[in-house]
Scaffold this motif. Sequence first.
Motif, short mmCIF file in Angstrom:
data_model
loop_
_atom_site.label_atom_id
_atom_site.label_comp_id
_atom_site.label_asym_id
_atom_site.label_seq_id
_atom_site.Cartn_x
_atom_site.Cartn_y
_atom_site.Cartn_z
N LEU A 2 0.85 -1.18 0.00
CA LEU A 2 0.00 0.00 0.00
C LEU A 2 0.89 1.23 0.00
CD1 LEU A 2 -2.72 -0.94 2.66
CD2 LEU A 2 -2.95 -0.99 0.17
N ALA A 3 0.33 2.36 -0.43
CA ALA A 3 1.11 3.60 -0.46
C ALA A 3 0.34 4.71 0.24
CB ALA A 3 1.40 4.00 -1.90
N ALA A 4 1.07 5.54 0.98
CA ALA A 4 0.45 6.68 1.67
C ALA A 4 1.53 7.68 2.06
CB ALA A 4 -0.31 6.23 2.90
N ASP A 5 1.26 8.94 1.85
CA ASP A 5 2.12 10.01 2.31
C ASP A 5 1.82 10.25 3.78
OD1 ASP A 5 3.47 12.33 2.89
OD2 ASP A 5 2.42 13.58 1.42
N LEU A 6 2.76 9.90 4.65
CA LEU A 6 2.53 10.03 6.08
C LEU A 6 2.45 11.48 6.54
CD1 LEU A 6 4.78 7.15 7.53
CD2 LEU A 6 2.34 7.11 6.91
N GLY A 7 2.78 12.40 5.65
CA GLY A 7 2.66 13.81 5.97
C GLY A 7 1.28 14.36 5.67
N ASP A 8 0.37 13.51 5.21
CA ASP A 8 -0.99 13.88 4.83
C ASP A 8 -1.96 13.08 5.69
OD1 ASP A 8 -3.52 14.07 3.67
OD2 ASP A 8 -2.75 14.10 1.62
N SER A 9 -2.66 13.74 6.60
CA SER A 9 -3.55 13.03 7.53
C SER A 9 -4.64 12.25 6.81
CB SER A 9 -4.19 14.02 8.50
OG SER A 9 -3.21 14.63 9.32
N ASP A 10 -5.16 12.81 5.73
CA ASP A 10 -6.19 12.10 4.97
C ASP A 10 -5.64 10.82 4.36
OD1 ASP A 10 -8.14 13.98 5.57
OD2 ASP A 10 -7.79 15.16 3.75
N ALA A 11 -4.40 10.88 3.88
CA ALA A 11 -3.77 9.70 3.31
C ALA A 11 -3.53 8.64 4.38
CB ALA A 11 -2.45 10.07 2.63
N VAL A 12 -3.19 9.08 5.58
CA VAL A 12 -2.98 8.14 6.69
C VAL A 12 -4.30 7.45 7.05
CG1 VAL A 12 -2.34 7.95 9.12
CG2 VAL A 12 -0.98 9.39 7.59
N ARG A 13 -5.38 8.22 7.09
CA ARG A 13 -6.69 7.62 7.36
C ARG A 13 -7.07 6.61 6.28
NH1 ARG A 13 -7.62 13.12 8.76
NH2 ARG A 13 -8.01 13.37 11.02
N ALA A 14 -6.78 6.95 5.04
CA ALA A 14 -7.08 6.03 3.93
C ALA A 14 -6.25 4.76 4.04
CB ALA A 14 -6.82 6.72 2.59
N LEU A 15 -5.00 4.89 4.48
CA LEU A 15 -4.14 3.73 4.67
C LEU A 15 -4.73 2.79 5.71
CD1 LEU A 15 -1.48 2.13 4.33
CD2 LEU A 15 -0.43 3.69 6.00
N ALA A 16 -5.18 3.35 6.82
CA ALA A 16 -5.80 2.53 7.86
C ALA A 16 -7.04 1.82 7.34
CB ALA A 16 -6.15 3.39 9.07
N ASP A 17 -7.86 2.54 6.58
CA ASP A 17 -9.08 1.95 6.02
C ASP A 17 -8.75 0.80 5.08
OD1 ASP A 17 -10.68 3.72 7.41
OD2 ASP A 17 -10.94 5.09 5.72
N LYS A 18 -7.77 1.00 4.23
CA LYS A 18 -7.39 -0.05 3.27
C LYS A 18 -6.82 -1.27 3.99
CE LYS A 18 -6.38 3.19 -0.50
NZ LYS A 18 -5.31 3.82 -1.31
N ALA A 19 -6.02 -1.03 5.02
CA ALA A 19 -5.44 -2.15 5.78
C ALA A 19 -6.54 -2.97 6.44
CB ALA A 19 -4.46 -1.62 6.82
N LEU A 20 -7.53 -2.28 7.02
CA LEU A 20 -8.61 -2.97 7.71
C LEU A 20 -9.60 -3.61 6.76
CD1 LEU A 20 -9.29 -0.38 10.55
CD2 LEU A 20 -8.35 -2.69 10.83
N ALA A 21 -9.65 -3.12 5.52
CA ALA A 21 -10.56 -3.70 4.53
C ALA A 21 -10.20 -5.15 4.23
CB ALA A 21 -10.54 -2.88 3.24
N GLY A 22 -8.94 -5.49 4.41
CA GLY A 22 -8.51 -6.86 4.14
C GLY A 22 -8.66 -7.78 5.34
N GLY A 23 -9.14 -7.26 6.46
CA GLY A 23 -9.28 -8.05 7.68
C GLY A 23 -8.68 -7.32 8.86
N ARG A 24 -8.70 -7.95 10.00
CA ARG A 24 -8.18 -7.29 11.20
C ARG A 24 -6.65 -7.08 11.07
NH1 ARG A 24 -7.83 -12.67 12.26
NH2 ARG A 24 -6.02 -13.35 13.45
N VAL A 25 -6.15 -6.09 11.76
CA VAL A 25 -4.71 -5.86 11.84
C VAL A 25 -4.29 -6.14 13.27
CG1 VAL A 25 -2.84 -4.18 11.63
CG2 VAL A 25 -4.73 -4.16 9.98
N ASP A 26 -3.46 -7.16 13.46
CA ASP A 26 -3.05 -7.58 14.80
C ASP A 26 -1.80 -6.85 15.28
OD1 ASP A 26 -4.91 -10.02 15.03
OD2 ASP A 26 -3.85 -10.42 13.16
N VAL A 27 -0.97 -6.40 14.33
CA VAL A 27 0.31 -5.79 14.66
C VAL A 27 0.49 -4.53 13.81
CG1 VAL A 27 2.82 -6.09 14.75
CG2 VAL A 27 1.31 -8.05 15.17
#
Length: 249
Positions: free
Chosen positions: A60-85
């Motif tokens: 996945l790709a996200a600019d960590l300097g962009d809060s909206d991009a960080v939120r989108a990264l979290a959403d995409k990660a969780l879309a594939g299932g739970r994140v344990d770590v």
Amino acid sequence: MFSLTGKRALVTGASRGLGQAMALGLAENGAEVICASSREGGCDDTVAKIRALGGKAVALAADLGDSDAVRALADKALAGGRVDVLVNNGGCIYREDALDHPLAEFQKVMQVNLESAFLLSQLLGREMVAKGSGKIINIASMLSYSGGIRVPAYTASKHAIAGITKALANEWGRFGVQVNAIAPGYFRTDNTQALQDDAARSQEIENRIPAGRWGEPEDLKGAVVFLASSASDYINGQVLAVDGGWLAR
């Protein structure tokens, strides 16, 4: 107890160096790894290496300097299932005398190194708290302990990472979520290239390290696997120095 089979992990800054090594370490111990970097295709090499081991990985790709991009990264990660770590490794550094350090660069470093780590921890931490388990591993630094030279923003961000690690551990420990940090010593990565290229400074650093050498990215694998696994279930709010003994000297 060190097995990560069945676990899903998100590692930011996983395109190379310490992040890539930690992603590989998690995969080698059974985790499915979501490898994140700042640009599309940035983690292709890491994903290929994990798959070559027979592991599972996505990029996945996200600019960590962009809060909206960080939120989108979290959403995409969780879309594939739970994140344990969650491994908050992505970061940046800016070198300049404090008298001349641009405010914009100071703010950028704080946004990338600190605010993104807090936001990802918050967004994924909600899911971890709800299910009663999870591991968050922040990447601190030797500059979480000292002031450094010509890196005031980086130093401030890494002191803050140590503090927020403890703050989140205090709040989420009772829900089965452990929040710890790793403080790497002097490692051979592009982040320390300027120090490596300074022969006198590089030798000075090496002379202080009891192990007698700079760290290699692979030296972080054991620490990240330990903190991601059930072996560390009663360890919370700690900053683990992986420094070859630098602090002891």
